[in-house]
Motif scaffolding. Structure first.
Motif, PDB file in Angstrom:
ATOM      1  N   VAL A  33       0.808  -1.220   0.000  1.00  0.00           N
ATOM      2  CA  VAL A  33       0.000   0.000   0.000  1.00  0.00           C
ATOM      3  C   VAL A  33       0.842   1.271   0.000  1.00  0.00           C
ATOM      4  O   VAL A  33       0.305   2.371   0.134  1.00  0.00           O
ATOM      5  N   THR A  34       2.159   1.142  -0.165  1.00  0.00           N
ATOM      6  CA  THR A  34       3.023   2.326  -0.251  1.00  0.00           C
ATOM      7  C   THR A  34       3.658   2.410  -1.631  1.00  0.00           C
ATOM      8  O   THR A  34       4.003   1.387  -2.237  1.00  0.00           O
ATOM      9  N   ALA A  35       3.810   3.634  -2.090  1.00  0.00           N
ATOM     10  CA  ALA A  35       4.320   3.851  -3.446  1.00  0.00           C
ATOM     11  C   ALA A  35       5.812   3.580  -3.540  1.00  0.00           C
ATOM     12  O   ALA A  35       6.327   3.244  -4.600  1.00  0.00           O
ATOM     13  N   ASP A  36       6.530   3.753  -2.449  1.00  0.00           N
ATOM     14  CA  ASP A  36       7.961   3.493  -2.436  1.00  0.00           C
ATOM     15  C   ASP A  36       8.363   3.082  -1.027  1.00  0.00           C
ATOM     16  O   ASP A  36       7.527   3.029  -0.116  1.00  0.00           O
ATOM     17  N   GLU A  37       9.622   2.781  -0.839  1.00  0.00           N
ATOM     18  CA  GLU A  37      10.095   2.338   0.471  1.00  0.00           C
ATOM     19  C   GLU A  37       9.869   3.437   1.505  1.00  0.00           C
ATOM     20  O   GLU A  37      10.282   4.580   1.319  1.00  0.00           O
ATOM     21  N   PRO A  38       9.186   3.132   2.624  1.00  0.00           N
ATOM     22  CA  PRO A  38       8.955   4.156   3.644  1.00  0.00           C
ATOM     23  C   PRO A  38      10.268   4.708   4.195  1.00  0.00           C
ATOM     24  O   PRO A  38      11.260   3.981   4.309  1.00  0.00           O
ATOM     25  N   LYS A  39      10.260   5.985   4.540  1.00  0.00           N
ATOM     26  CA  LYS A  39      11.434   6.605   5.143  1.00  0.00           C
ATOM     27  C   LYS A  39      11.389   6.520   6.666  1.00  0.00           C
ATOM     28  O   LYS A  39      12.275   7.033   7.350  1.00  0.00           O
ATOM     29  N   VAL A  40      10.361   5.868   7.197  1.00  0.00           N
ATOM     30  CA  VAL A  40      10.230   5.648   8.620  1.00  0.00           C
ATOM     31  C   VAL A  40      10.248   4.143   8.865  1.00  0.00           C
ATOM     32  O   VAL A  40       9.818   3.358   8.020  1.00  0.00           O
ATOM     33  N   ARG A  41      10.766   3.729   9.994  1.00  0.00           N
ATOM     34  CA  ARG A  41      10.834   2.315  10.336  1.00  0.00           C
ATOM     35  C   ARG A  41       9.470   1.828  10.808  1.00  0.00           C
ATOM     36  O   ARG A  41       8.809   2.490  11.622  1.00  0.00           O
ATOM     37  N   ILE A  42       9.013   0.690  10.296  1.00  0.00           N
ATOM     38  CA  ILE A  42       7.754   0.085  10.716  1.00  0.00           C
ATOM     39  C   ILE A  42       8.036  -1.352  11.125  1.00  0.00           C
ATOM     40  O   ILE A  42       8.584  -2.138  10.342  1.00  0.00           O
ATOM     41  N   PRO A  98       3.854  14.243  19.510  1.00  0.00           N
ATOM     42  CA  PRO A  98       4.361  13.402  18.420  1.00  0.00           C
ATOM     43  C   PRO A  98       4.614  14.161  17.124  1.00  0.00           C
ATOM     44  O   PRO A  98       4.569  13.577  16.032  1.00  0.00           O
ATOM     45  N   TYR A  99       4.915  15.469  17.233  1.00  0.00           N
ATOM     46  CA  TYR A  99       5.092  16.298  16.041  1.00  0.00           C
ATOM     47  C   TYR A  99       6.162  15.733  15.112  1.00  0.00           C
ATOM     48  O   TYR A  99       5.965  15.661  13.889  1.00  0.00           O
ATOM     49  N   ASP A 100       7.321  15.359  15.636  1.00  0.00           N
ATOM     50  CA  ASP A 100       8.407  14.883  14.777  1.00  0.00           C
ATOM     51  C   ASP A 100       7.990  13.640  13.998  1.00  0.00           C
ATOM     52  O   ASP A 100       8.376  13.473  12.834  1.00  0.00           O
ATOM     53  N   ALA A 101       7.215  12.769  14.626  1.00  0.00           N
ATOM     54  CA  ALA A 101       6.742  11.569  13.925  1.00  0.00           C
ATOM     55  C   ALA A 101       5.786  11.942  12.801  1.00  0.00           C
ATOM     56  O   ALA A 101       5.875  11.413  11.684  1.00  0.00           O
ATOM     57  N   LEU A 102       4.875  12.868  13.072  1.00  0.00           N
ATOM     58  CA  LEU A 102       3.921  13.282  12.035  1.00  0.00           C
ATOM     59  C   LEU A 102       4.635  13.984  10.884  1.00  0.00           C
ATOM     60  O   LEU A 102       4.277  13.793   9.716  1.00  0.00           O
ATOM     61  N   HIS A 103       5.631  14.780  11.219  1.00  0.00           N
ATOM     62  CA  HIS A 103       6.403  15.472  10.187  1.00  0.00           C
ATOM     63  C   HIS A 103       7.126  14.457   9.312  1.00  0.00           C
ATOM     64  O   HIS A 103       7.137  14.570   8.075  1.00  0.00           O
ATOM     65  N   ARG A 403      -3.461  10.889  24.815  1.00  0.00           N
ATOM     66  CA  ARG A 403      -2.885  10.611  23.494  1.00  0.00           C
ATOM     67  C   ARG A 403      -3.643  11.375  22.405  1.00  0.00           C
ATOM     68  O   ARG A 403      -3.043  11.902  21.466  1.00  0.00           O
ATOM     69  N   VAL A 404      -4.976  11.422  22.506  1.00  0.00           N
ATOM     70  CA  VAL A 404      -5.773  12.160  21.519  1.00  0.00           C
ATOM     71  C   VAL A 404      -5.316  13.609  21.455  1.00  0.00           C
ATOM     72  O   VAL A 404      -5.081  14.157  20.365  1.00  0.00           O
ATOM     73  N   TRP A 405      -5.163  14.256  22.614  1.00  0.00           N
ATOM     74  CA  TRP A 405      -4.824  15.674  22.613  1.00  0.00           C
ATOM     75  C   TRP A 405      -3.409  15.913  22.096  1.00  0.00           C
ATOM     76  O   TRP A 405      -3.160  16.862  21.365  1.00  0.00           O
ATOM     77  N   GLY A 406      -2.476  15.047  22.473  1.00  0.00           N
ATOM     78  CA  GLY A 406      -1.126  15.199  21.942  1.00  0.00           C
ATOM     79  C   GLY A 406      -1.095  15.068  20.436  1.00  0.00           C
ATOM     80  O   GLY A 406      -0.441  15.850  19.731  1.00  0.00           O
ATOM     81  N   LEU A 407      -1.842  14.087  19.916  1.00  0.00           N
ATOM     82  CA  LEU A 407      -1.868  13.840  18.480  1.00  0.00           C
ATOM     83  C   LEU A 407      -2.532  14.986  17.726  1.00  0.00           C
ATOM     84  O   LEU A 407      -2.006  15.470  16.716  1.00  0.00           O
ATOM     85  N   TYR A 408      -3.672  15.432  18.217  1.00  0.00           N
ATOM     86  CA  TYR A 408      -4.402  16.459  17.468  1.00  0.00           C
ATOM     87  C   TYR A 408      -3.677  17.803  17.493  1.00  0.00           C
ATOM     88  O   TYR A 408      -3.646  18.537  16.494  1.00  0.00           O
ATOM     89  N   MET A 409      -3.066  18.154  18.619  1.00  0.00           N
ATOM     90  CA  MET A 409      -2.359  19.437  18.677  1.00  0.00           C
ATOM     91  C   MET A 409      -1.105  19.415  17.806  1.00  0.00           C
ATOM     92  O   MET A 409      -0.819  20.384  17.087  1.00  0.00           O
ATOM     93  N   ALA A 410      -0.360  18.305  17.830  1.00  0.00           N
ATOM     94  CA  ALA A 410       0.830  18.214  16.984  1.00  0.00           C
ATOM     95  C   ALA A 410       0.447  18.187  15.502  1.00  0.00           C
ATOM     96  O   ALA A 410       1.107  18.820  14.667  1.00  0.00           O
ATOM     97  N   GLY A 411      -0.619  17.461  15.174  1.00  0.00           N
ATOM     98  CA  GLY A 411      -1.068  17.426  13.784  1.00  0.00           C
ATOM     99  C   GLY A 411      -1.566  18.772  13.305  1.00  0.00           C
ATOM    100  O   GLY A 411      -1.323  19.177  12.159  1.00  0.00           O
ATOM    101  N   ARG A 418       2.208  24.112   7.263  1.00  0.00           N
ATOM    102  CA  ARG A 418       2.204  23.767   5.839  1.00  0.00           C
ATOM    103  C   ARG A 418       1.109  24.488   5.056  1.00  0.00           C
ATOM    104  O   ARG A 418       0.852  24.177   3.906  1.00  0.00           O
ATOM    105  N   ASN A 419       0.459  25.446   5.689  1.00  0.00           N
ATOM    106  CA  ASN A 419      -0.585  26.234   5.045  1.00  0.00           C
ATOM    107  C   ASN A 419      -1.732  25.359   4.549  1.00  0.00           C
ATOM    108  O   ASN A 419      -2.338  25.622   3.513  1.00  0.00           O
ATOM    109  N   GLU A 420      -2.055  24.328   5.317  1.00  0.00           N
ATOM    110  CA  GLU A 420      -3.233  23.524   5.013  1.00  0.00           C
ATOM    111  C   GLU A 420      -4.471  24.122   5.667  1.00  0.00           C
ATOM    112  O   GLU A 420      -5.586  23.921   5.193  1.00  0.00           O
TER     113      GLU A 420
END
Length: 447
Positions: A33-42, A98-103, A403-411, A418-420
């Motif tokens: 389901v990924t277009a190329d090799e992920p740049k993050v470890r899974i 978890p900002y660095d992970a989302l980035h 966890r919800v609040w950490g995730l939503y605020m970092a996202g 990113r001007n989204e």
């Protein structure tokens, strides 16, 4: 490659039992389901892994249930369910930020749809039972259609709006005190420089709003969607304004009124548990709306701006401060994670829509500005507070909610950077029919 089906070749004989395809590893599914090799470890519970071994961020699918969450709700919702429930671990970051992970994921994991034959092969190997959605975590709100069937009414009916506000804001006042800091302000701050503290920046924001509204001692201010009364208390304390705030959160109203009394401001300030549509029709000198518009729904904008206009004196000013879409082409509704876990029924407009609706409600738009990057800095401060108070926050609301609040605020921080999404303040006046607005030739406030 051996056949996955065993049959006899004798004419007229009964075929042998069908053999189930080999169970695919989690890494095989990621590869499909990924277009190329992920740049993050899974990595995964089945011992498989994919991605660079030296990645600073590792996603670990800890359980079969976690895999089922991801497979049965592709995109952000499935990942969020697995993460909130603890079935997906993010290693290399603090759960409060978890900002660095989302980035890293935003740039390093590019999803694609597998070919139908490949998807069918994976599904058969996994077993159809794995594609049955597990019950969602308890922090998740029901989808919109279920909210309607539950008797809450159509989107943005008063009762349904009250329930949506309760879901987000009545988590715990103590939790918000730890995350938001002493100001108890849950909206975008204004930074004169990146060295400003969160508290300084929130005071800057209130001063900016007060300046745009030209607040003076003795005037009357209505603050709709007032939260914990930050603007109400600031206007009364710093500008001698008689301020009324209204909020649909009972817990906010109780906290705010207690703070007003504690600060000795009862003669000037008041917060009521009230829908903005039921606010007094007295004519106020100014109306502020800081972070409410996201909750009311686009179809209600005409009614909303008329309601605020009708509460203003002629020559009075309205300041509308809200999150907006960066492009009119994007959906007005938030993604599934935000809708189910953070802001049920929330909707965002592009800034042009807000200007148009205010204009069509016979309000004269005088000024507009975008504070997008200020919100990214604000969210950074909130995440920092959550990390610093993590153990106490978890003890207060539970690990899943924290966890919800950490995730939503970092996202959200990443989305602003990113001007989204953006944050716009729009200043308007209730101008008389013969064109008198009481607005000066040049702004009488300091940016």
């Amino acid at each position: 490659m051996t056949s996955t089906y065993r049959t006899t070749n004798t004419p007229g004989s009964v075929p042998g039992p069908r053999r189930r395809p080999p169970v695919p590893k989690v890494a095989d599914i990621v590869r499909a389901v990924t277009a190329d090799e992920p740049k993050v470890r899974i990595t995964a519970y089945d011992g498989s892994s994919i991605g660079p071994a030296d990645s600073p961020i590792t996603l670990h699918v800890a359980t079969e249930r976690g895999l089922s969450y991801v497979l049965t709700a592709p995109g952000d919702l499935g990942l969020a369910r697995a993460y909130v429930s603890g079935d997906l671990e993010v290693q290399g970051v603090h759960p409060g930020d978890p900002y660095d992970a989302l980035h890293t994921l935003a740039d390093g994991l590019h999803l694609r749809m597998p070919a139908p034959a490949e998807a069918l092969r994976l599904a058969r190997g996994l077993g159809w039972e794995r594609l049955r959605p597990p019950p969602p975590p308890p922090q998740e709100s029901t989808p919109g259609w279920k909210r309607a069937l539950a008797g809450l009414g159509l989107r943005h009916a008063k009762g349904r709006d009250a329930e949506a506000i309760h879901h987000h804001y009545d988590v715990s006042n103590r939790f918000y005190e730890m995350v938001l800091g002493p100001s108890m302000t849950y909206t975008c701050a204004v930074y004169r420089s990146e060295s400003d503290t969160l508290e300084q920046a929130q005071a800057n924001k209130y001063d900016l709003v007060a300046g745009k509204l030209a607040l003076k001692p003795g005037q009357r201010l209505l603050d709709v969607g007032c939260g914990w009364g930050g603007m109400v208390r600031h206007a009364a304390r710093e500008y001698g304004v008689r301020a009324l705030g209204v909020t649909l959160s009972k817990q906010q109203a109780l906290w705010a009124q207690a703070a007003i009394e504690r600060e000795g401001l009862s003669h000037l300030a008041e917060v009521r548990y009230l829908d903005y549509r039921d606010a007094p029709l007295e004519h106020f000198d100014a109306v502020s709306s800081i972070g409410l518009t996201e909750h009311i729904g686009l179809r209600n904008y005409p009614q909303y701006f008329r309601a605020l206009r009708d509460r203003l004196k002629y020559g009075g000013r309205l300041l509308n401060h809200c999150i907006t879409r960066a492009h009119s082409r994007t959906s007005r509704k938030p993604d599934a994670f935000i809708d189910r876990y953070v802001f049920p029924d929330g909707e965002l407009a592009a800034p042009g829509r807000l200007v148009t609706e205010a204009h069509d409600a016979a309000l004269e738009v005088q000024h507009e500005e975008n504070l997008r990057l200020h919100y990214a800095l604000t969210l950074t401060g909130w995440n920092r507070n959550l990390v610093e108070n993590w153990d106490d926050c978890v003890a207060e609301v539970g690990l899943g909610t924290a966890r919800v609040w950490g995730l939503y605020m970092a996202g959200s921080r990443l989305a602003f950077e990113r001007n989204e999404i953006q944050l716009h303040q729009i200043l308007a006046t209730k101008t008389t029919k013969d064109g008198v607005s009481s607005y000066p030739l040049r702004p009488d406030w300091t940016a």
